[in-house]
Design a protein around this motif. Structure first.
Motif, PDB file in Angstrom:
ATOM      1  N   LEU A 118       0.857  -1.172   0.000  1.00  0.00           N
ATOM      2  CA  LEU A 118       0.000   0.000   0.000  1.00  0.00           C
ATOM      3  C   LEU A 118       0.898   1.228   0.000  1.00  0.00           C
ATOM      4  N   ASN A 119       0.944   1.930  -1.175  1.00  0.00           N
ATOM      5  CA  ASN A 119       1.792   3.116  -1.295  1.00  0.00           C
ATOM      6  C   ASN A 119       3.244   2.809  -0.921  1.00  0.00           C
ATOM      7  N   GLY A 120       3.749   1.646  -1.356  1.00  0.00           N
ATOM      8  CA  GLY A 120       5.135   1.299  -1.089  1.00  0.00           C
ATOM      9  C   GLY A 120       5.362   0.601   0.227  1.00  0.00           C
ATOM     10  N   ARG A 121       4.299   0.329   0.987  1.00  0.00           N
ATOM     11  CA  ARG A 121       4.443  -0.332   2.289  1.00  0.00           C
ATOM     12  C   ARG A 121       3.777  -1.700   2.244  1.00  0.00           C
ATOM     13  N   PRO A 122       4.407  -2.699   2.842  1.00  0.00           N
ATOM     14  CA  PRO A 122       3.795  -4.026   2.819  1.00  0.00           C
ATOM     15  C   PRO A 122       2.524  -4.068   3.643  1.00  0.00           C
ATOM     16  N   ALA A 123       1.547  -4.803   3.145  1.00  0.00           N
ATOM     17  CA  ALA A 123       0.278  -4.940   3.864  1.00  0.00           C
ATOM     18  C   ALA A 123       0.412  -5.967   4.970  1.00  0.00           C
ATOM     19  N   VAL A 124      -0.068  -5.635   6.155  1.00  0.00           N
ATOM     20  CA  VAL A 124      -0.068  -6.550   7.290  1.00  0.00           C
ATOM     21  C   VAL A 124      -1.438  -7.190   7.359  1.00  0.00           C
ATOM     22  N   ARG A 125      -1.531  -8.492   7.126  1.00  0.00           N
ATOM     23  CA  ARG A 125      -2.832  -9.124   6.982  1.00  0.00           C
ATOM     24  C   ARG A 125      -3.188 -10.040   8.149  1.00  0.00           C
ATOM     25  N   ASP A 126      -2.296 -10.166   9.117  1.00  0.00           N
ATOM     26  CA  ASP A 126      -2.561 -11.095  10.207  1.00  0.00           C
ATOM     27  C   ASP A 126      -3.515 -10.483  11.225  1.00  0.00           C
ATOM     28  N   GLY A 127      -4.507 -11.242  11.612  1.00  0.00           N
ATOM     29  CA  GLY A 127      -5.363 -10.840  12.715  1.00  0.00           C
ATOM     30  C   GLY A 127      -6.515  -9.941  12.368  1.00  0.00           C
ATOM     31  N   LEU A 128      -6.705  -9.566  11.102  1.00  0.00           N
ATOM     32  CA  LEU A 128      -7.815  -8.688  10.735  1.00  0.00           C
ATOM     33  C   LEU A 128      -9.112  -9.488  10.688  1.00  0.00           C
ATOM     34  N   ARG A 129     -10.107  -9.027  11.431  1.00  0.00           N
ATOM     35  CA  ARG A 129     -11.400  -9.708  11.453  1.00  0.00           C
ATOM     36  C   ARG A 129     -12.150  -9.462  10.146  1.00  0.00           C
ATOM     37  N   ARG A 130     -12.858 -10.467   9.650  1.00  0.00           N
ATOM     38  CA  ARG A 130     -13.714 -10.245   8.497  1.00  0.00           C
ATOM     39  C   ARG A 130     -15.108  -9.919   9.014  1.00  0.00           C
ATOM     40  N   LEU A 131     -15.393  -8.644   9.119  1.00  0.00           N
ATOM     41  CA  LEU A 131     -16.692  -8.206   9.602  1.00  0.00           C
ATOM     42  C   LEU A 131     -17.702  -8.090   8.472  1.00  0.00           C
ATOM     43  N   LEU A 132     -17.205  -8.019   7.238  1.00  0.00           N
ATOM     44  CA  LEU A 132     -18.091  -7.932   6.076  1.00  0.00           C
ATOM     45  C   LEU A 132     -18.453  -9.324   5.589  1.00  0.00           C
ATOM     46  N   PRO A 133     -19.705  -9.538   5.185  1.00  0.00           N
ATOM     47  CA  PRO A 133     -20.030 -10.801   4.527  1.00  0.00           C
ATOM     48  C   PRO A 133     -19.251 -10.910   3.214  1.00  0.00           C
TER      49      PRO A 133
END
Length: 644
Positions: free
Chosen positions: A296-311
């Protein structure tokens, strides 16, 4: 995009009427104003039009009065209260529908006359008091009252009146909470606010009752000084927040979020993740180098631990009708389609997110009224697939967003920042599509597109960006057309349109129109004006902002659908009609392409930033809302959608 039903708007309902906090019950917000509550200054509920928060001692404009239901939401979550009260956001979920059903009895106003309180200022010498001590108990439902000195307005579910004493009864779904106070602060504040309204109107009110429907129990809430002070503080804080014009930040990993009906609008975890990523200091990585981690804009995305609140996907889907002369009507809770008086299809309204009609298709007045009142747009396309208009209910009430959109569109430097992200995303996704299909990993076009991507992110002007986008498109299509089946009928050398002169371009133009239609519906549901763009200049009748947001999805959705339709044999040489050098699709071919397009929108992928699985249709909505968050100042940059 799944467009949630829009609450009805009338003299006694708000644009944000019947909002609900997670797991709570709707308070009755419909009914008639009793005669004694009416005056020329009595507020007919309306959204605030001024940002100045008046002193509680001053006379408050009726438009600035806070509905006590909104006070409940603000106490529960300041961001939720702001979204519903100031921006007019609303969405249904299971809890809100259960609350509406459980509230059905007290939402019906009765015809009883509610006596006015005994008042020395109103009572003339020799007159009898209107309410006497020891008189018969009276029950009155759905009563509208306001308190201008307190700055609040309410529809009270039920009033129990006995003599000079009046007790408000508020209905709530769910069970009695096992806490010392008997109820949570949002419910206690809401009930106390009702008591303050009754007191200002001259009634004696020292306590209220919350009735929990699931438990079938009453909980008495005394209006002590501590609760009154808390209620007045919440009113003051709400006024201050509304006047500031800045949406409060989302809650951090809060257990309140999963059951909130506005979680798909608020995007709490997504917004917090992006903000944290933009604040992190990481080493730069060359844009021309392929990496395994999305950035994201040159920064790595951190994907661990994000809740999926959207269906991951919605249950309701678009309804497409291309039978010429068909009549779309309504029968009960279903949409009917008739041709020459014979019904050929029937669909539940609950399963319809939008109605798309091609050519000469007619609607009954009842069908139009029901669709628009439910917030289901009607998309009108020409017989050949040109998206030209849309019928919908009242436009989204989030005026703040449209003000910011117009301001950014008028500021070249601000609009260029967003345009760079959109076009850079398109170029990068175009490169990704080719990389997936080209056998040569070091193909020259991949290197060239990577260079255009790098230059697009730092383009110094809109003209430079437009030139880079055009050169990248030329390189991209020169290789993309080689991926279609090698058949004389499908011979194509360049991108052409209006009208398309070969089958491949006919399908591409049709799918681009479908994508533009889908994005237009999404943008309008979010609160944008789809006609005013950031990169595409305004033109009469052109949804420029929809074309802007569609850019980064053209390779991933539209071009992918065209490749799939041809390579899987869903369209073939017999699927097209050629006349005077122009090519169009048959009805059967159009149905096949629409089916392929809908399959693509329902395809689940792992989101490159947030890490959960979600379908492309939902991603369109998420990106539109992230764009809104950026325009409103919550996010410092628009995070474009770039897949691997």
């Amino acid at each position: 995009m799944i467009s949630g039903p829009t609450p009805p708007v009338g003299a006694e309902s708000l644009p944000y009427s019947d909002p609900v906090s997670p797991g709570e019950l709707l308070t009755g917000e419909c009914g008639q104003v009793p005669p004694q509550a009416q005056s020329e200054n009595h507020p007919l509920t309306a959204a605030p039009t001024e940002k100045a928060a008046p002193s509680m001692s001053q006379q408050i404009s009726p438009d600035a009065l806070i509905p006590v239901r909104m006070l409940n939401e603000f106490t529960y979550c300041p961001r939720l209260g702001y979204l519903e009260f100031v921006q007019g956001e609303w969405a249904e979920n299971l809890e809100t529908m259960q609350g509406t059903f459980g509230h059905r009895n007290v939402d019906k106003p009765d015809r009883k006359n509610l006596p006015a309180p005994n008042s020395n200022t109103q009572k003339s010498k020799g007159e009898e008091p209107l309410i006497e001590e020891g008189s018969e108990r009276i029950h009155a439902r759905s009563i509208s009252l306001s308190a201008e000195r307190e700055g609040i307005v309410a529809k009270l579910d039920l009033l129990e009146i006995e003599g000079l004493r009046v007790t408000p009864v508020d209905y709530k779904r769910g069970h009695v909470p096992d806490i010392p106070a008997g109820a949570y602060d949002p419910e206690r504040v809401q009930l106390c606010a009702q008591g303050l309204i009754l007191r200002e109107n001259g009634y004696d009110c020292s306590e209220g009752v919350i009735y929990y429907i699931s438990s079938r129990r009453r909980v008495t809430i005394p209006f002590d000084e501590e609760l009154i002070a808390l209620t007045r503080k919440q009113i003051s804080d709400f006024n201050t927040t509304s006047a500031a014009g800045i949406c409060p930040p989302p809650l951090e990993d809060s257990p309140k979020c999963p059951r909130c009906s506005l979680v798909g609008i608020c995007l709490p975890d997504e917004t917090n993740l992006i903000l944290h990523q933009l604040q992190e200091e990481t080493a730069p990585v060359s844009d021309a180098v392929e990496t395994d981690s999305p950035r994201l804009n040159g920064r790595p995305a951190v994907r661990d631990g994000l809740r999926r609140l959207l269906p991951a996907r919605d249950n309701a889907l678009p309804l497409y009708v291309q039978n010429q002369g068909a009549i779309i009507g309504k029968s009960g809770e279903r949409i009917t389609i008739k041709v020459k008086g014979e019904q050929i299809a029937s669909v539940r309204l609950l399963d319809v997110s939008q109605v798309c009609v091609y050519g000469n298709v007619m609607f009954s007045a009842q069908a139009i009224s029901e669709l628009t009142s439910r917030g289901i747009p009607i998309c009108h396309l020409s017989y050949g697939g040109w998206f030209h208009s849309m019928t919908s209910g009242l436009v989204h009430k989030n005026v703040e967003l449209r003000i910011r959109q117009f301001a950014i569109a008028a500021a070249p430097d601000l609009s260029l920042q967003i345009a760079r992200q959109l076009i850079a995303g398109k170029i990068k996704n175009s490169r990704t599509l080719l990389r997936r299909h080209l056998t040569e990993r070091q193909h020259p076009v991949l290197k060239q597109l990577a260079e255009y991507y790098r230059r697009a992110r730092i383009a110094g002007s809109a003209e430079t960006l437009l030139g880079l986008e055009g050169m990248a498109a030329k390189e991209y299509f020169s290789e993309l057309f080689k991926l279609f089946p090698d058949h004389p009928t499908f011979d194509v050398r360049d991108r052409n349109r209006r009208p398309p002169r070969d089958p491949v371009n006919a399908v591409l133009s049709f799918v681009y129109s479908l994508l533009t239609k889908e994005v237009t519906v999404t943008l309008q549901a979010v609160g944008f004006d789809p006609m005013l763009g950031i990169f595409h200049r305004p033109r009469y009748g052109r949804p420029s902002l929809a074309l802007d947001l569609a850019e980064e999805f053209r390779p991933l959705i539209a071009d992918s659908v065209a490749l799939t339709a041809f390579n899987n044999g869903e369209v073939g040489p017999g699927s097209f009609i050629q006349r005077a050098g122009a090519v169009t699709m048959t009805d059967a071919a159009r149905r096949s392409v629409i089916a392929a397009f809908e399959r693509r929108l329902e395809t689940e992928i792992t989101h490159p930033i947030f890490g959960y699985k979600v379908c492309y249709r939902r991603i369109l909505e998420v990106q539109a809302r992230l764009l809104a968050r950026h325009m409103l100042g919550e996010l410092p940059a628009y995070p474009n959608f770039i897949t691997r």
